[in-house]
Design a protein around this motif. Sequence first.
Motif, short mmCIF file in Angstrom:
data_model
loop_
_atom_site.label_atom_id
_atom_site.label_comp_id
_atom_site.label_asym_id
_atom_site.label_seq_id
_atom_site.Cartn_x
_atom_site.Cartn_y
_atom_site.Cartn_z
N MET A 157 34.43 65.59 86.28
CA MET A 157 34.89 64.43 87.00
C MET A 157 35.31 63.37 85.99
SD MET A 157 33.29 64.58 90.43
CE MET A 157 33.37 66.24 90.98
N ALA A 158 36.46 62.83 86.17
CA ALA A 158 36.97 61.80 85.26
C ALA A 158 36.09 60.56 85.33
CB ALA A 158 38.41 61.46 85.62
N GLY A 159 35.71 60.06 84.18
CA GLY A 159 34.93 58.83 84.14
C GLY A 159 33.44 59.02 84.33
N VAL A 160 32.99 60.25 84.59
CA VAL A 160 31.57 60.54 84.79
C VAL A 160 31.15 61.56 83.74
CG1 VAL A 160 29.80 61.42 86.35
CG2 VAL A 160 31.74 60.15 87.28
N GLU A 161 30.17 61.19 82.94
CA GLU A 161 29.59 62.13 81.97
C GLU A 161 28.20 62.48 82.46
OE1 GLU A 161 27.57 62.23 77.53
OE2 GLU A 161 28.50 60.39 78.23
N VAL A 162 27.92 63.77 82.60
CA VAL A 162 26.58 64.22 82.95
C VAL A 162 26.01 64.96 81.75
CG1 VAL A 162 25.20 65.66 84.49
CG2 VAL A 162 27.13 64.37 85.40
N ARG A 163 24.79 64.58 81.38
CA ARG A 163 24.14 65.20 80.23
C ARG A 163 22.65 65.29 80.50
NH1 ARG A 163 21.52 61.13 78.09
NH2 ARG A 163 22.42 59.03 78.05
N VAL A 164 21.98 66.12 79.71
CA VAL A 164 20.53 66.24 79.81
C VAL A 164 19.90 64.92 79.40
CG1 VAL A 164 18.51 67.45 78.88
CG2 VAL A 164 20.59 68.73 79.41
N ALA A 165 18.94 64.47 80.18
CA ALA A 165 18.25 63.22 79.90
C ALA A 165 17.36 63.37 78.66
CB ALA A 165 17.39 62.81 81.10
N THR A 166 17.21 62.27 77.95
CA THR A 166 16.34 62.23 76.77
C THR A 166 15.36 61.06 76.92
OG1 THR A 166 17.72 60.72 75.48
CG2 THR A 166 18.26 63.09 75.36
N ARG A 167 14.43 60.98 75.98
CA ARG A 167 13.48 59.86 75.98
C ARG A 167 14.22 58.52 75.85
NH1 ARG A 167 8.43 61.15 76.24
NH2 ARG A 167 7.50 59.30 75.35
N ASP A 168 15.39 58.54 75.24
CA ASP A 168 16.18 57.31 75.11
C ASP A 168 16.65 56.79 76.47
OD1 ASP A 168 15.87 57.38 72.35
OD2 ASP A 168 17.80 58.37 72.02
N ASP A 169 16.62 57.63 77.50
CA ASP A 169 17.06 57.23 78.83
C ASP A 169 15.93 56.65 79.69
OD1 ASP A 169 19.79 58.11 78.57
OD2 ASP A 169 19.03 60.17 78.71
N LEU A 170 14.70 56.68 79.18
CA LEU A 170 13.55 56.23 79.99
C LEU A 170 13.72 54.82 80.52
CD1 LEU A 170 10.43 57.67 78.15
CD2 LEU A 170 11.11 58.07 80.52
N GLU A 171 14.11 53.90 79.69
CA GLU A 171 14.23 52.50 80.12
C GLU A 171 15.32 52.33 81.16
OE1 GLU A 171 11.83 50.42 79.52
OE2 GLU A 171 10.96 51.95 78.24
N ALA A 172 16.46 52.98 80.95
CA ALA A 172 17.56 52.86 81.92
C ALA A 172 17.17 53.47 83.26
CB ALA A 172 18.82 53.53 81.37
N LEU A 173 16.50 54.61 83.24
CA LEU A 173 16.08 55.25 84.48
C LEU A 173 15.01 54.43 85.19
CD1 LEU A 173 16.12 58.96 83.33
CD2 LEU A 173 17.61 57.91 85.05
N THR A 174 14.09 53.87 84.43
CA THR A 174 13.06 53.01 85.02
C THR A 174 13.70 51.78 85.65
OG1 THR A 174 11.44 53.80 83.41
CG2 THR A 174 10.93 51.75 84.56
N ALA A 175 14.69 51.20 84.97
CA ALA A 175 15.39 50.03 85.52
C ALA A 175 16.12 50.39 86.81
CB ALA A 175 16.36 49.47 84.49
#
Length: 158
Positions: free
Chosen positions: A1-19
């Motif tokens: 999908m143009a403009g959408v990147e899907v990737r495996v989540a990492t520990r660096d994503d914890l804050e964004a996901l919590t938010a």
Amino acid sequence: MAGVEVRVATRDDLEALTALLQRWGSDDDPDEKVVRYRERLATNLENATHHIVVAVVDDAVAGYAAAQDYGPALDQDRSIARMHDLWVAPVARGRGVGTALFEAVRDWAQREARIGMLQWQASDVAIDFYRTLGLEAEDASQPRADFALEVHLPGRDD
């Protein structure tokens, strides 16, 4: 999908996901549910039976999906995987983010030779989204609140 990147989540994503989860709730202070979610997410990111992906739109995490391989039953060779969550931030809805996340989880299940079926339940508000993907509950008599879905992966049915 143009403009959408899907990737495996990492520990660096914890804050964004919590938010994201915190904004999904009704108040600005992290409540006990958000704290427990962050703890479980951190643990599941390290667990090989879990598959968690994030969707990034305009350089920001805009949604996620989480699935788990439960392994085979004693009388089966194939595993059943369950998608626990698929959530897209309201500002990113209608842009293909949910579809991209769903396809990433389905692709993961198809790549894992041991997984024969992917199951999940849709909330009442998500049923129409899954129908746009061409999916229907196997038992059409189910109440909308119990809209259970499953995808039998090619060549893996008993």
